[in-house]
Design a protein around this motif. Sequence first.
Motif, PDB file in Angstrom:
ATOM      1  N   ARG A   1      47.299   6.856  -0.716  1.00 41.50           N
ATOM      2  CA  ARG A   1      46.625   5.866  -1.556  1.00 41.50           C
ATOM      3  C   ARG A   1      47.173   4.463  -1.341  1.00 41.50           C
ATOM      4  NH1 ARG A   1      45.900  10.526  -5.929  1.00 41.50           N
ATOM      5  NH2 ARG A   1      43.833  11.132  -5.242  1.00 41.50           N
ATOM      6  N   ILE A   2      48.427   4.363  -1.004  1.00 40.36           N
ATOM      7  CA  ILE A   2      48.986   3.047  -0.701  1.00 40.36           C
ATOM      8  C   ILE A   2      48.503   2.575   0.671  1.00 40.36           C
ATOM      9  CG2 ILE A   2      51.120   1.796  -0.106  1.00 40.36           C
ATOM     10  CD1 ILE A   2      52.529   3.349  -2.313  1.00 40.36           C
ATOM     11  N   LEU A   3      48.540   3.487   1.644  1.00 38.54           N
ATOM     12  CA  LEU A   3      48.311   3.068   3.027  1.00 38.54           C
ATOM     13  C   LEU A   3      46.879   3.227   3.509  1.00 38.54           C
ATOM     14  CD1 LEU A   3      51.605   4.646   4.287  1.00 38.54           C
ATOM     15  CD2 LEU A   3      51.117   2.193   4.202  1.00 38.54           C
TER      16      LEU A   3
ATOM     17  N   ARG B   1      44.071  -7.204 -13.093  1.00 40.46           N
ATOM     18  CA  ARG B   1      43.018  -7.460 -12.101  1.00 40.46           C
ATOM     19  C   ARG B   1      42.512  -6.168 -11.482  1.00 40.46           C
ATOM     20  NH1 ARG B   1      42.100 -12.381  -9.938  1.00 40.46           N
ATOM     21  NH2 ARG B   1      43.127 -14.065 -11.067  1.00 40.46           N
ATOM     22  N   ALA B   2      43.447  -5.290 -11.158  1.00 45.73           N
ATOM     23  CA  ALA B   2      43.061  -4.012 -10.555  1.00 45.73           C
ATOM     24  C   ALA B   2      42.193  -3.206 -11.520  1.00 45.73           C
ATOM     25  CB  ALA B   2      44.309  -3.204 -10.180  1.00 45.73           C
TER      26      ALA B   2
ATOM     27  N   ALA C   1      56.609   3.495   2.434  1.00 47.00           N
ATOM     28  CA  ALA C   1      55.211   3.063   2.571  1.00 47.00           C
ATOM     29  C   ALA C   1      55.126   1.538   2.622  1.00 47.00           C
ATOM     30  CB  ALA C   1      54.373   3.606   1.417  1.00 47.00           C
ATOM     31  N   LEU C   2      55.932   0.887   1.809  1.00 48.76           N
ATOM     32  CA  LEU C   2      55.904  -0.576   1.801  1.00 48.76           C
ATOM     33  C   LEU C   2      56.438  -1.153   3.113  1.00 48.76           C
ATOM     34  CD1 LEU C   2      57.050  -1.282  -1.867  1.00 48.76           C
ATOM     35  CD2 LEU C   2      54.730  -1.249  -0.946  1.00 48.76           C
ATOM     36  N   LYS C   3      57.380  -0.400   3.702  1.00 46.00           N
ATOM     37  CA  LYS C   3      57.900  -0.830   4.998  1.00 46.00           C
ATOM     38  C   LYS C   3      56.781  -0.830   6.039  1.00 46.00           C
ATOM     39  CE  LYS C   3      61.839   0.831   7.140  1.00 46.00           C
ATOM     40  NZ  LYS C   3      63.001   1.737   7.088  1.00 46.00           N
ATOM     41  N   VAL C   4      55.924   0.187   5.972  1.00 49.46           N
ATOM     42  CA  VAL C   4      54.786   0.262   6.895  1.00 49.46           C
ATOM     43  C   VAL C   4      53.850  -0.928   6.669  1.00 49.46           C
ATOM     44  CG1 VAL C   4      52.742   1.606   7.553  1.00 49.46           C
ATOM     45  CG2 VAL C   4      54.903   2.778   7.098  1.00 49.46           C
TER      46      VAL C   4
ATOM     47  N   GLU D   1      45.146  -5.146  -1.335  1.00 56.54           N
ATOM     48  CA  GLU D   1      46.348  -4.329  -1.241  1.00 56.54           C
ATOM     49  C   GLU D   1      47.349  -4.583  -2.377  1.00 56.54           C
ATOM     50  OE1 GLU D   1      49.200  -4.965   2.139  1.00 56.54           O
ATOM     51  OE2 GLU D   1      48.053  -3.204   2.741  1.00 56.54           O
ATOM     52  N   LYS D   2      47.578  -5.851  -2.680  1.00 54.47           N
ATOM     53  CA  LYS D   2      48.596  -6.155  -3.697  1.00 54.47           C
ATOM     54  C   LYS D   2      48.201  -5.638  -5.076  1.00 54.47           C
ATOM     55  CE  LYS D   2      46.732 -10.727  -4.159  1.00 54.47           C
ATOM     56  NZ  LYS D   2      46.926 -12.157  -4.038  1.00 54.47           N
TER      57      LYS D   2
END
Lengths: 215, 85
Positions: free
Chosen positions: A45-47, A188-189, A89-92, A152-153
Amino acid sequence: MSLHVAMIAEVTEAELVRAAKAGDLTAFEELATRHERQIYSLAYRILQNPHDAEDVTQQAFLSAVENLARFREESSFATWLYRIATFAALKVIRKRKGLDTVSLEEATEPREDYDSIPHPEYIADWKQSPEQLVERNETQRLLDDALAKLDEKHRLVFVLRDVEGLSVTETAEALGLTESNVKMRLLRARLQLREELTRTLGDPATRIVRGHHHH
Amino acid sequence: MTMKCEELLKMLNEYVDGTVDPAICEEFEKHMAGCNPCQVVVDNIRKTITLYRNGQPCAMPISFREKLHQSVREKWRQLHPTAEK
Ligand SMILES: [Zn+2]
């Protein structure tokens, strides 16, 4: 201490952690079995990409093996694992962007504030209750598609806070953001997802069109 | 109506998460009682969050699960060379 395979499903997480720390691989694999789908989902879900999600899931568990002795058990194993997976995941994401900064707080970006919150446009009652909707196969697809459309953010904050159930404080820590920034992005999301979902799930007959006279 | 729709929007998170100040909560509810669009938006938001909270984890490929466990076992043996398994 070694755990019997037959009863392992009934062993508490804390006991499994202790056994794994003492060198019991079976206990660690049971921990992996209990959490792997959640970790994979979090990464996916993040990526938004299965290949990266697999990479991150694997990295997270290997990193957990390596750092298990350093896990101080102040939080649950799941929380600790989420933190590792989120970090991976954030590193990616940073790599994709060519960033090497630690925080995802972007100084160059215009500050988002409450004055620029988009107003709800499509306002209507939903045709079905969430209980009815979860029964339908198309629903998960609709949820994932709507999530994929978020910036993304905004998506990162929503996934950690509302999908995975972290607190605002934990989300802020995981993302290296201030709590007020987390709250702003979360709002916002939520508003954008409401908009998306209501366009599909809303009953047009109940649609409220706001006039300009409105407060 | 003292609270405006815009003000309500800013406090939406706190309201749906139940962390809003009781005094503000009262104003919030007073506004909603007289403002149907805000009522519906709040209801939509609650349902949106409920749907995502109760959503299913994504399906993880079985082939990946095997690969994952295998790499965990390899790593484990590297770090615990004396272990029997
Ligand atoms: Zn209103």
